[in-house]
Motif scaffolding. Sequence first.
Motif, PDB file in Angstrom:
ATOM      1  N   GLY A 195      -0.855  12.504  -4.042  1.00  0.00           N
ATOM      2  CA  GLY A 195      -0.481  13.497  -3.046  1.00  0.00           C
ATOM      3  C   GLY A 195      -1.586  13.936  -2.102  1.00  0.00           C
ATOM      4  O   GLY A 195      -1.342  14.768  -1.239  1.00  0.00           O
ATOM      5  N   MET A 196      -2.779  13.422  -2.220  1.00  0.00           N
ATOM      6  CA  MET A 196      -3.865  13.863  -1.339  1.00  0.00           C
ATOM      7  C   MET A 196      -3.729  13.252   0.060  1.00  0.00           C
ATOM      8  O   MET A 196      -3.937  13.925   1.046  1.00  0.00           O
ATOM      9  CB  MET A 196      -5.228  13.514  -1.937  1.00  0.00           C
TER      10      MET A 196
ATOM     11  N   CYS B 166      -4.720   7.522   3.333  1.00  0.00           N
ATOM     12  CA  CYS B 166      -4.419   6.687   2.175  1.00  0.00           C
ATOM     13  C   CYS B 166      -3.332   7.382   1.351  1.00  0.00           C
ATOM     14  O   CYS B 166      -3.101   8.579   1.500  1.00  0.00           O
ATOM     15  CB  CYS B 166      -5.660   6.455   1.314  1.00  0.00           C
ATOM     16  N   VAL B 167      -2.659   6.618   0.543  1.00  0.00           N
ATOM     17  CA  VAL B 167      -1.688   7.171  -0.400  1.00  0.00           C
ATOM     18  C   VAL B 167      -2.053   6.668  -1.789  1.00  0.00           C
ATOM     19  O   VAL B 167      -2.816   5.712  -1.940  1.00  0.00           O
ATOM     20  CB  VAL B 167      -0.231   6.782  -0.036  1.00  0.00           C
ATOM     21  N   THR B 168      -1.510   7.302  -2.812  1.00  0.00           N
ATOM     22  CA  THR B 168      -1.810   6.921  -4.180  1.00  0.00           C
ATOM     23  C   THR B 168      -1.579   5.433  -4.397  1.00  0.00           C
ATOM     24  O   THR B 168      -0.571   4.882  -3.957  1.00  0.00           O
ATOM     25  CB  THR B 168      -0.940   7.729  -5.165  1.00  0.00           C
TER      26      THR B 168
END
Length: 141
Positions: free
Chosen positions: A35-36, A100-102
């Motif tokens: 979720g960052m 970026c995503v997980t």
Amino acid sequence: MRTTRAGTISPDDRKVHVTQSVSSTIFQFRAIDWGMEHCELHVAIPPMDRPTTLALYRLNATVPVDISTLSFNVRPPRVAKLGNIVLGQDSLNWYRKLSCVTDDVLVFELGCSEDESSGSCDIEWWQAHKDTAPGQCSTTL
């Protein structure tokens, strides 16, 4: 090849070597914070005896690169130049924010800048993964 809890994909201590004849070094990470959606790449390098300019590129890879078969001719293509990194007499703490995503795989290439005069680009260090924060390249020259 395995992914560590810190996100590194090729976790062994590695020699980073960039010269006009050893064209570049490739390094890769996996985004692990859920979720960052923002990542930061940090490059921390101590002072150098002589100025050198390196270029940092993002490579087009969605899965980890197999380092056992990697060569200059089969490396993933460059997607974007993230910038030049100018090394000199002062310590360097360069960083870049990236989307970026997980579980994204982030692959980068560090090489001599095309602006660097022939023969003046020669840098090497050992990357010790146990002494480095995730997503950060740090050096011992």
